[in-house]
Scaffold this active site. Structure first.
Site, PDB file in Angstrom:
ATOM      1  N   GLU A   1       0.837  -1.216   0.000  1.00  0.00           N
ATOM      2  CA  GLU A   1       0.000   0.000   0.000  1.00  0.00           C
ATOM      3  C   GLU A   1       0.866   1.258   0.000  1.00  0.00           C
ATOM      4  O   GLU A   1       0.621   2.209   0.748  1.00  0.00           O
ATOM      5  CB  GLU A   1      -0.924   0.000   1.231  1.00  0.00           C
ATOM      6  CG  GLU A   1      -1.723  -1.288   1.385  1.00  0.00           C
ATOM      7  CD  GLU A   1      -2.746  -1.269   2.519  1.00  0.00           C
ATOM      8  OE1 GLU A   1      -3.001  -0.185   3.074  1.00  0.00           O
ATOM      9  OE2 GLU A   1      -3.276  -2.332   2.822  1.00  0.00           O
TER      10      GLU A   1
HETATM   11  C1  XIL Z   1      -8.612   2.483   3.326  1.00  0.00           C
HETATM   12  C2  XIL Z   1      -9.212   3.049   2.059  1.00  0.00           C
HETATM   13  O1  XIL Z   1      -8.207   3.573   1.243  1.00  0.00           O
HETATM   14  C3  XIL Z   1     -10.215   4.112   2.416  1.00  0.00           C
HETATM   15  O2  XIL Z   1     -10.832   4.590   1.250  1.00  0.00           O
HETATM   16  C4  XIL Z   1     -11.237   3.549   3.395  1.00  0.00           C
HETATM   17  O3  XIL Z   1     -12.070   4.586   3.821  1.00  0.00           O
HETATM   18  C5  XIL Z   1     -10.553   2.949   4.595  1.00  0.00           C
HETATM   19  O4  XIL Z   1      -9.624   1.989   4.172  1.00  0.00           O
HETATM   20  N1  XIL Z   1      -4.753   0.005   5.445  1.00  0.00           N
HETATM   21  C6  XIL Z   1      -5.470  -0.891   4.699  1.00  0.00           C
HETATM   22  C7  XIL Z   1      -6.436  -0.395   3.712  1.00  0.00           C
HETATM   23  O5  XIL Z   1      -5.214  -2.093   4.744  1.00  0.00           O
HETATM   24  O6  XIL Z   1      -7.509  -1.277   3.521  1.00  0.00           O
HETATM   25  C8  XIL Z   1      -6.946   0.982   4.068  1.00  0.00           C
HETATM   26  O7  XIL Z   1      -7.747   1.453   3.006  1.00  0.00           O
HETATM   27  C9  XIL Z   1      -5.797   1.924   4.330  1.00  0.00           C
HETATM   28  C10 XIL Z   1      -4.959   1.412   5.485  1.00  0.00           C
END
Ligand code: XIL
Length: 367
Positions: A269
């Site tokens: 991410e």
């Molecule tokens: C986040 C999304 O990007 C947002 O749009 C949503 O509101 C919340 O979740 N770690 C993770 C992701 O594993 O699933 C998260 O994604 C960000 C942090």
């Protein structure tokens, strides 16, 4: 007379065209399509982006960025439990189905995010599960088997458990899953996923592992324990929601330790912020009011370093890829989530590549 003239003009055009082609061939040039400059061509391992299917459907520029640069995608939220099973007995496959067909058509690897996550658990599951452990144990199995079984062979890898450790330190997160089922929910989730799709790669995914050494050590001992017990874990995802001031040497050292597990490593991410937050929703402190050319340069250097660290510390056979979490400053989750105005991605608000894009690419290609 006219027809002779016509013939000689056509001949001349043909001659010029063939000579040009010959010249290009001899000089080793080729007509390079713009796609050839994408990140995926520059990379020896898969490069991905996180998106929602509705974004791709309505935004052709975004779609083009994906097609040119990525060979892997992850759904930002479309494939989380609260979207797949919003109410009891009522599976919603719409978005996931569309993601599968988009990824198949465009030759993208689809990364499944995520099966079990404290923040992805719908309210109705939390309510029912907190009162009835037998029900929750059964639900976990049935949910995973139904979901993973449906997409068997179409989802290359799953974040089976996401963020199973506390925000800070080396303890298991006191989530509903942990409180009701104990830490075995993790091993069981991996087993059920493997039964439903034996070919899929199965990841444990978490954040801050690159900066919080006790959290990393906690996760690494869990991985060891899972492996010793024959649990089918094959990958470790490190979210890599970085901040500019996290030392590169610390990140490098942490990634080296992750790679020593022998698991596939996914930077799952990636984004890099300038401002700070305390990991809670709306927990941000706006330190920088605007983005300066100097900041852009520093961010490019950091993105380059991240690519280099991945290439240098993760053996090729373990390189599962790097995924950007939202890849434009227009769409980044950071701003609405933390109440910030930050610029953490590789494309700007107008979807143009930032210095960060070129820095990252340089890191992919550096000798
Ligand atoms: C986040 C999304 O990007 C947002 O749009 C949503 O509101 C919340 O979740 N770690 C993770 C992701 O594993 O699933 C998260 O994604 C960000 C942090």
């Amino acid at each position: 007379m006219k027809s002779i003239l016509k013939k000689s003009i056509s001949f001349t055009i043909l001659w010029i065209f063939s000579s040009l082609l010959l010249l290009l061939a001899v000089s080793g040039c080729s007509f390079e399509s713009p796609q050839k400059s994408g990140l995926k061509e520059a990379s020896p391992f898969p490069i991905g982006g996180a998106i929602e299917i509705r974004q791709i459907a309505k935004d052709t520029v975004l779609k083009k960025i994906i097609q040119e640069n990525f060979n892997s995608i992850t759904a930002t939220s479309d494939m989380k439990m609260y979207n797949i099973l919003p109410q009891e007995g009522n599976y919603n496959w719409r978005q996931a189905d569309s993601l599968v067909s988009f990824s198949t058509k465009d030759n993208l690897r689809l990364f499944g995010h995520t099966l079990v996550w404290h923040s992805g658990t719908p309210e109705w599951v939390a309510e029912k599960g907190s009162k009835d452990s037998l029900w929750l144990a059964h639900f976990l199995k049935e949910y995973i088997q139904t979901y993973v079984g449906k997409y068997k062979g179409q989802v290359a890898a799953w974040d089976v458990v996401n963020e199973g450790f506390e925000t800070q330190g080396g303890d298991y997160r006191k989530s509903l899953w942990f409180e009701v089922l104990g830490k075995d929910y993790i091993a069981n989730a991996f087993r059920y996923t493997h039964e439903a799709d034996p070919e899929a790669e199965l990841f444990y995914n978490d954040f801050n592992l690159e900066r919080d050494t006790s959290k990393l050590n906690g996760v690494l001992s869990m991985v060891e324990e899972l492996k010793q017990n024959g649990v089918p874990i094959t990958g470790l995802g490190v979210q890599m929601h970085l901040r500019m001031d996290i030392p590169n040497a610390l990140i490098r050292e942490s990634v080296r330790k992750m790679a020593a597990t022998g698991l596939k490593i996914h930077f799952s991410e990636l984004d890099i912020i300038f401002n700070t937050h305390d990991d809670t929703r709306k927990g941000g402190v706006q330190l920088y009011k605007e983005l300066t050319p100097e900041m852009l340069k520093q961010q490019a250097a950091k993105y380059k370093e991240v690519a280099l660290i991945y290439r240098e510390e993760v053996p090729e056979s373990q390189q599962f890829g790097i995924t950007f979490w939202d890849f434009t400053d227009r769409d980044t989750w950071i701003n609405p989530f933390f109440g910030l105005n930050d610029w953490p991605t590789i494309f700007d608000e107008n979807l143009k590549p930032k210095p960060a894009f070129y820095g990252f690419k340089e890191g992919l290609q550096a000798e």
